[in-house]
Design an enzyme around this catalytic site. Structure first.
Site, PDB file in Angstrom:
ATOM      1  N   SER A   1      29.953  42.090  47.452  1.00 14.03           N
ATOM      2  CA  SER A   1      30.548  40.948  46.752  1.00 14.03           C
ATOM      3  C   SER A   1      31.817  41.346  48.146  1.00 14.03           C
ATOM      4  O   SER A   1      31.417  41.292  48.320  1.00 14.03           O
ATOM      5  CB  SER A   1      31.346  41.577  45.969  1.00 14.03           C
ATOM      6  N   ASP A   2      32.570  40.416  47.476  1.00 11.36           N
ATOM      7  CA  ASP A   2      34.039  40.348  48.325  1.00 11.36           C
ATOM      8  C   ASP A   2      34.639  41.240  47.488  1.00 11.36           C
ATOM      9  O   ASP A   2      34.282  41.798  46.752  1.00 11.36           O
ATOM     10  CB  ASP A   2      34.697  38.482  48.383  1.00 11.36           C
ATOM     11  N   TRP A   3      36.326  40.671  48.468  1.00  8.71           N
ATOM     12  CA  TRP A   3      36.604  42.296  47.635  1.00  8.71           C
ATOM     13  C   TRP A   3      37.040  42.553  46.144  1.00  8.71           C
ATOM     14  O   TRP A   3      38.215  41.581  46.076  1.00  8.71           O
ATOM     15  CB  TRP A   3      37.660  42.457  48.369  1.00  8.71           C
ATOM     16  N   ALA A   4      36.994  43.443  46.178  1.00  5.53           N
ATOM     17  CA  ALA A   4      36.745  44.209  44.574  1.00  5.53           C
ATOM     18  C   ALA A   4      36.534  42.329  43.825  1.00  5.53           C
ATOM     19  O   ALA A   4      36.730  42.161  42.058  1.00  5.53           O
ATOM     20  CB  ALA A   4      38.457  43.929  44.181  1.00  5.53           C
TER      21      ALA A   4
END
Length: 750
Positions: free
Chosen positions: A282-285
């Site tokens: 995933s991307d950050w969070a």
């Protein structure tokens, strides 16, 4: 809380996981050592492999040590302290139950210590070998610091200059972006991921992120599936075919479904159609951000939707860590999904050679800014700077010029010329334009005045000194643009004008009556048409990195000849956006001879007296500069365009050639570009599409026949049924020096 597991969704999911359980092992889960590890792992250890955390700035606190011992961490990002990394790997190998190493990730977007031009600038080189070399240098420097995974290349198609992340992209064209993205993947990963100096690449952001509404980061993207497949997925498919090891899901929602929870993207396209066998992070969070999107009610639902969609590793947020076990115990997901994700992650760790030796040896540390690295960065910068204007051949400077005035807020900014996303870039290594020109010409021949302290400044108290400095010189180099902070993630702009009082500074300096060379250092295309009229020459330098100064000096002094071409269309103003060369036609296409400027419209004009075509009354229809445009100190003539295959059957090759002649006085390189148009299709086709390019160097008076060969499969597109097909019919073909070339021929596919 709203109940989010419908019987229908559960039924479909059980069918999916049942099929996977029956068929997956013999297809791709076939490595005995990985299967043996998975069989030994507890549920918590599997979840740990899917959990990525951010580092602690060179520290390995007790809670991190314990989590590694307990197998609760699969990857750490943003840790570049070698001692800390070696200690992390030692604990993982020697103190954890199964001895599984950790992947160390870091954003190494366009260099580590030695910073190359921003990716948009690298795309302007139209030189994949040079771009590959840049990724190789970045990989070697990052690897020597313990990093073995980078979140690059960023290969989103970017058609909106307002979007800050256009700086990280390769521009607006699927073909050029695909070529450059593949070059970056090959440069980062090399031929063997386990080899010294190779690091894992990550194709991001999957998918459609570059189409954010209004050019505002993280915003909604609405892309019909046909357009998605024909434009936005092409570069990602090319990266997958080139062997990229990981994909990253985007922050955006795509047609109402966030990319991180998008089964269509991550399972149907990436896994089922493309057979991607790496893992997805995933991307950050971005997993828990699906709550803000309104797609998940809480972290538990977010975890369910992300893992069901096909996200194998969660970056920084901890919904997997906190809720996956519960979801399995409740029967809402099958543990088989974890086995598949963990298999993919472990396979990459074996491919990287981390199980054999994850440590950074002392003799491998600090291999930064080696002479060959700096030379490669300089060549990339030279070939990334686009000559947009050169009236009266003011460039290159001649020996008759005794004094050069260097003016402007970007003339001596070591940090700012590095551009966005340079977490590890060393600005002490930077050589600015002022420093480089003083080194080449001597201190006495170079005069300097900032005019403005920084690009956003509106304080004009330095203008009088700048004007006085300009009057003392034979020629004036005005360095303007954007600071690094004005582009990149979340740094979007509604206006494309030069910020601050830079326009006024240029106007003031022009009062000296001296020839002006305007140098623009920026992270995006800017609307410079109004101020460029004050300059005899314009050089556009997408933030050029460490060696931007020496590269610029070489170009100004004629040591090098500009050869860069624009990877993105330059609008006249933000109001023209989106503007891109490969647009569709309309039912009433523009008549270039019929447009009347708003200032020239007679009073009381009849409503239809201007004609009814697709254009703006105030800005017309043409961009400031077209895609593929870029001048040289020499001139090139294209002639004798020939098509050797005026009729070709499906599956055959189209062969076309042109004669290129250097008609000027300098040795020069030209990027010869091939475009096609499919005149009639089952869906409307772009007015032009780039299908090939080649760099050609010629001496004055020299000519060369340049040939291209493409297959009819290169003409394929997705039809209304989402089938990729090449349809028979008539095609136009152009070869020239930019997308607005008019040298055209035709062929027919039968």
């Amino acid at each position: 809380m709203k109940h989010f597991f419908s019987l229908f969704a559960m039924g479909m999911f059980l069918v999916l996981t049942g099929c996977l359980k029956q068929n997956t092992e013999e297809q791709w889960m076939n490595d005995p050592k990985i299967l043996d590890l998975i069989q030994q792992m507890t549920l918590e250890e599997k979840m740990g492999q899917m959990h990525q955390i951010s580092g602690f700035g060179g520290q390995v606190p007790d809670n991190l040590k314990q989590d590694i011992i307990d197998g609760k961490v699969g990857s750490i990002l943003n840790e570049v302290d070698v001692k800390a990394i070696n200690e992390i790997q030692r604990i993982a190998l020697e103190e954890s139950r199964l001895g599984i190493p950790v992947i160390i990730g870091r954003d190494v977007i366009h260099g580590f210590k030695t910073v190359f031009p921003i990716p948009l600038g690298q795309a302007a080189t139209w030189n994949p070998e040079l771009v590959k070399k840049g990724a190789e240098v970045a990989a070697k420097e990052a690897w020597s610091s313990g990093v073995n995974w980078t979140f690059a290349p960023m290969i989103d198609i970017s058609r909106d200059a307002r979007w800050g992340r256009i700086a990280e992209s390769c521009g607006e064209d699927p073909f050029l972006t695909s070529v450059m993205g593949v070059a970056m993947v090959e440069g980062f990963q090399g031929d063997d991921l386990s080899a010294d100096g190779s690091i894992l690449a990550c194709a991001k952001h999957f998918a459609g992120y570059g189409a954010a509404e209004g050019g505002r980061d993280y915003n909604t993207t609405l892309i019909p599936e046909n357009e998605l497949r024909n434009v936005y997925l092409k570069s990602f498919h090319a990266a997958q075919q080139a062997g990229v090891g990981t994909f990253m899901s985007g922050f955006n929602d795509l047609n109402g479904v966030p990319a991180t929870g998008n089964r269509f993207l991550l399972r149907k396209v990436l896994r089922d159609e493309w057979n991607f066998d790496g893992f997805v992070v995933s991307d950050w969070a971005s997993v828990t951000e699906m709550i803000s999107h309104g797609f998940a009610a809480d972290p538990k639902e977010a975890a369910y939707k992300a893992i069901s969609a096909g996200v194998d590793m969660e970056m920084t947020s901890d919904s997997y860590k906190n809720h996956v076990k519960e979801l399995i115990e409740e029967g809402k997901i099958n543990e088989r999904l974890l086995d598949e994700a963990v298999y993919r992650i472990l396979k990459i760790k074996f491919d990287l050679g981390l199980f054999n030796d994850p440590y950074v040896q002392e003799e491998d540390q600090n291999r930064f800014a080696l002479p060959e690295y700096l030379e490669a960065a300089k060549q990339a910068a030279v070939q990334s700077m686009v000559l947009l204007k050169n009236e009266q051949q003011i460039l290159p400077f001649t020996s008759s010029i005794n004094k050069v005035a260097v003016i402007g807020p970007m003339a001596n900014q070591k940090y700012e010329q590095l551009g966005t996303w340079i977490f590890d870039g060393d600005s002490d290594l930077t050589i600015t334009p002022l420093e480089a020109l003083k080194s080449e010409l001597g201190e006495s021949k170079v005069l300097f005045s900032e005019g403005l302290k920084y690009t956003r400044s509106k304080d004009k108290t330095g203008f009088s000194e700048a004007l006085a400095t300009a009057k003392k010189a034979d020629v004036v180099v005005v360095c303007v643009g954007e600071e690094a902070i004005l582009s990149g993630e979340a740094h979007c702009r509604a206006s494309l004008d030069l910020p601050g009082a830079q326009n006024e500074l240029i106007e003031e300096v022009s009062k000296a009556g001296k020839p002006i060379v305007l140098v623009v250092m920026a992270g995006r295309p800017l609307a410079i048409g109004g101020v460029s009229k004050h300059a005899e020459a314009v050089l556009y330098a997408f933030h050029p990195g460490t060696m931007g100064g020496p590269a610029l000096a070489d170009l100004l002094l004629g040591v090098a000849n500009p050869s860069a071409k624009l990877p993105v269309t330059f609008p006249k103003a933000a109001g023209q956006i989106p503007i891109y060369y490969n647009h569709k036609n309309t039912g009433r296409p523009v008549d270039p001879n019929a447009w009347t400027c708003i200032d020239d419209i007679p009073l009381n004009s009849y409503q239809t007296s201007l004609g009814n075509t697709s254009h703006y009354l105030d800005l017309g229809f043409a961009p400031l500069y077209p895609f593929g445009f870029g001048l040289s100190y020499t001139t090139f003539e294209y002639k004798n365009l020939k098509i050797e295959t005026p009729k070709v059957k499906l599956g055959g090759d189209i062969i076309a050639s042109v004669t290129l002649e250097n008609t000027g006085n300098f040795v020069g390189e030209e990027v010869v570009q091939l475009y096609i148009r499919d005149l009639v299709g089952s869906v409307t086709r772009p007015v032009k599409e780039l299908k090939g390019f080649e760099r050609v160097q010629l001496k004055p008076g020299e000519s060369k026949k340049v040939s291209f060969k493409i297959n009819t499969s290169d003409l394929a597109f997705f039809n209304p049924e989402m089938e990729e097909v090449t349809e028979p019919g008539e095609f136009h073909l152009w070869i020239g020096g930019s997308s607005d070339t008019n040298l055209r021929t035709e062929f027919v596919v039968e």
